[in-house]
Design a protein around this motif. Structure first.
Motif, mmCIF file in Angstrom:
data_model
loop_
_atom_site.group_PDB
_atom_site.id
_atom_site.type_symbol
_atom_site.label_atom_id
_atom_site.label_comp_id
_atom_site.label_asym_id
_atom_site.label_seq_id
_atom_site.Cartn_x
_atom_site.Cartn_y
_atom_site.Cartn_z
ATOM 1 N N TYR A 91 0.923 -1.148 -0.013
ATOM 2 C CA TYR A 91 -0.079 -0.032 -0.025
ATOM 3 C C TYR A 91 0.953 1.433 0.064
ATOM 4 C CZ TYR A 91 -3.866 -3.251 1.386
ATOM 5 O OH TYR A 91 -4.941 -4.002 1.579
ATOM 6 N N ALA A 92 2.032 1.050 0.643
ATOM 7 C CA ALA A 92 2.945 2.409 0.836
ATOM 8 C C ALA A 92 3.956 2.535 -0.602
ATOM 9 C CB ALA A 92 3.839 2.148 2.115
ATOM 10 N N GLY A 93 3.585 1.970 -1.670
ATOM 11 C CA GLY A 93 4.403 1.871 -2.709
ATOM 12 C C GLY A 93 5.648 1.118 -2.828
ATOM 13 N N GLY A 94 5.951 0.252 -1.802
ATOM 14 C CA GLY A 94 7.151 -0.434 -1.686
ATOM 15 C C GLY A 94 8.044 -0.182 -0.875
ATOM 16 N N VAL A 95 9.178 -0.723 -0.540
ATOM 17 C CA VAL A 95 10.319 -0.168 0.402
ATOM 18 C C VAL A 95 11.373 0.345 -0.471
ATOM 19 C CG1 VAL A 95 9.737 -2.113 2.296
ATOM 20 C CG2 VAL A 95 11.377 -2.934 0.316
ATOM 21 N N ASN A 96 12.162 0.972 0.297
ATOM 22 C CA ASN A 96 13.277 1.794 -0.182
ATOM 23 C C ASN A 96 14.368 1.023 -0.428
ATOM 24 O OD1 ASN A 96 11.883 4.376 -0.234
ATOM 25 N ND2 ASN A 96 12.683 4.873 1.772
ATOM 26 N N PRO A 97 15.269 1.183 -1.249
ATOM 27 C CA PRO A 97 16.146 0.381 -1.997
ATOM 28 C C PRO A 97 17.337 -0.023 -0.460
ATOM 29 C CG PRO A 97 15.956 1.977 -3.550
ATOM 30 C CD PRO A 97 14.981 2.327 -2.390
ATOM 31 N N ASN A 98 17.284 1.211 0.238
ATOM 32 C CA ASN A 98 18.319 0.919 1.551
ATOM 33 C C ASN A 98 17.517 0.486 2.887
ATOM 34 O OD1 ASN A 98 16.872 3.343 1.884
ATOM 35 N ND2 ASN A 98 18.594 4.529 2.649
ATOM 36 N N ALA A 99 16.523 -0.022 2.565
ATOM 37 C CA ALA A 99 15.611 -0.365 3.903
ATOM 38 C C ALA A 99 16.211 -1.674 4.428
ATOM 39 C CB ALA A 99 14.131 -0.655 3.280
ATOM 40 N N ASP A 100 16.306 -1.799 5.424
ATOM 41 C CA ASP A 100 16.837 -2.966 6.161
ATOM 42 C C ASP A 100 15.847 -3.906 6.726
ATOM 43 O OD1 ASP A 100 18.036 -5.021 7.593
ATOM 44 O OD2 ASP A 100 19.147 -3.688 8.938
ATOM 45 N N LEU A 101 15.084 -4.664 5.821
ATOM 46 C CA LEU A 101 13.881 -5.428 6.162
ATOM 47 C C LEU A 101 14.211 -6.442 7.096
ATOM 48 C CD1 LEU A 101 12.389 -5.620 2.721
ATOM 49 C CD2 LEU A 101 11.968 -4.064 4.694
ATOM 50 N N SER A 102 15.462 -6.794 7.597
ATOM 51 C CA SER A 102 15.862 -7.778 8.474
ATOM 52 C C SER A 102 15.685 -7.089 9.967
ATOM 53 C CB SER A 102 17.132 -8.321 8.475
ATOM 54 O OG SER A 102 18.155 -7.285 8.862
ATOM 55 N N ASN A 103 15.486 -5.702 10.058
ATOM 56 C CA ASN A 103 15.141 -5.069 11.480
ATOM 57 C C ASN A 103 14.059 -3.962 11.369
ATOM 58 O OD1 ASN A 103 16.151 -3.890 13.798
ATOM 59 N ND2 ASN A 103 17.591 -2.767 12.950
ATOM 60 N N VAL A 104 13.001 -4.398 11.302
ATOM 61 C CA VAL A 104 11.753 -3.749 11.519
ATOM 62 C C VAL A 104 11.392 -3.606 12.788
ATOM 63 C CG1 VAL A 104 9.233 -3.503 10.503
ATOM 64 C CG2 VAL A 104 11.039 -4.548 8.912
ATOM 65 N N MET A 105 11.240 -2.178 13.181
ATOM 66 C CA MET A 105 11.066 -1.990 14.586
ATOM 67 C C MET A 105 9.219 -2.000 14.618
ATOM 68 S SD MET A 105 13.610 -2.187 16.192
ATOM 69 C CE MET A 105 13.415 -1.718 17.643
ATOM 70 N N ILE A 106 8.707 -2.463 15.389
ATOM 71 C CA ILE A 106 7.249 -2.390 15.922
ATOM 72 C C ILE A 106 6.827 -1.762 16.967
ATOM 73 C CG2 ILE A 106 4.853 -3.372 15.757
ATOM 74 C CD1 ILE A 106 7.257 -5.173 13.638
ATOM 75 N N ARG A 107 6.225 -0.566 17.291
ATOM 76 C CA ARG A 107 5.724 -0.178 18.642
ATOM 77 C C ARG A 107 4.332 -0.530 18.714
ATOM 78 N NH1 ARG A 107 5.626 5.705 20.675
ATOM 79 N NH2 ARG A 107 3.414 5.270 20.139
ATOM 80 N N ARG A 108 4.007 -1.647 19.528
ATOM 81 C CA ARG A 108 2.706 -1.937 19.718
ATOM 82 C C ARG A 108 1.861 -1.347 21.127
ATOM 83 N NH1 ARG A 108 1.438 -7.300 17.171
ATOM 84 N NH2 ARG A 108 1.544 -6.113 15.527
ATOM 85 N N SER A 109 0.926 -0.784 21.130
ATOM 86 C CA SER A 109 0.127 -0.337 22.342
ATOM 87 C C SER A 109 -0.813 -1.344 22.680
ATOM 88 C CB SER A 109 -0.489 1.208 21.744
ATOM 89 O OG SER A 109 0.467 2.057 21.686
ATOM 90 N N SER A 110 -0.993 -1.440 23.816
ATOM 91 C CA SER A 110 -1.961 -2.200 24.545
ATOM 92 C C SER A 110 -3.195 -1.379 25.043
ATOM 93 C CB SER A 110 -1.387 -3.066 25.905
ATOM 94 O OG SER A 110 -1.456 -1.922 27.209
ATOM 95 N N PRO A 111 -4.383 -2.037 25.013
ATOM 96 C CA PRO A 111 -5.465 -1.113 25.575
ATOM 97 C C PRO A 111 -5.400 -0.592 26.841
ATOM 98 C CG PRO A 111 -6.362 -3.226 24.900
ATOM 99 C CD PRO A 111 -4.780 -3.345 24.885
#
Length: 106
Positions: A46-66
């Motif tokens: 949806y975001a048009g793909g990843v940038n060529p220099n994106a490190d897809l082995s290191n995706v950080m996700i901040r998740r909020s609880s209720p």
């Protein structure tokens, strides 16, 4: 830089949507309103793909609880993409996703 943009994805009027903030590492970063069943690969699409220099082995996700607490996770998208037995990460409402980017000196 596009960080202030907001995108709506979905075809059914009135369908509940998740709100996800995709910070960087893609062609079109911003806030995405996506269907409940959206996974990380679909979000990148949806975001048009990843940038060529994106490190897809290191995706950080901040998740909020209720309750308002935050959990920080690191996800190896490359491993999940290459390993068909591994489930792709499903998104949750209010996830914030940051893709590390390499700064090679080519």
């Amino acid at each position: 830089n596009g960080n202030g943009r907001e995108y709506f994805v979905g075809t059914s009027l009135g369908e509940p949507l998740l709100t996800v903030n995709l910070v960087n590492g893609v062609t079109a970063p911003g806030v995405y309103r996506v269907p409940l069943s959206t996974n990380l690969a679909e979000l990148f699409s949806y975001a048009g793909g990843v940038n060529p220099n994106a490190d897809l082995s290191n995706v950080m996700i901040r998740r909020s609880s209720p309750t308002g607490q935050h959990t920080l996770m690191t996800y190896d998208f490359t491993d999940a993409f290459e390993n068909e037995k591994m489930a792709m990460l499903s998104l949750q409402d209010r996830d914030v996703i940051h893709i590390e980017q390499s700064t090679g000196l080519d």
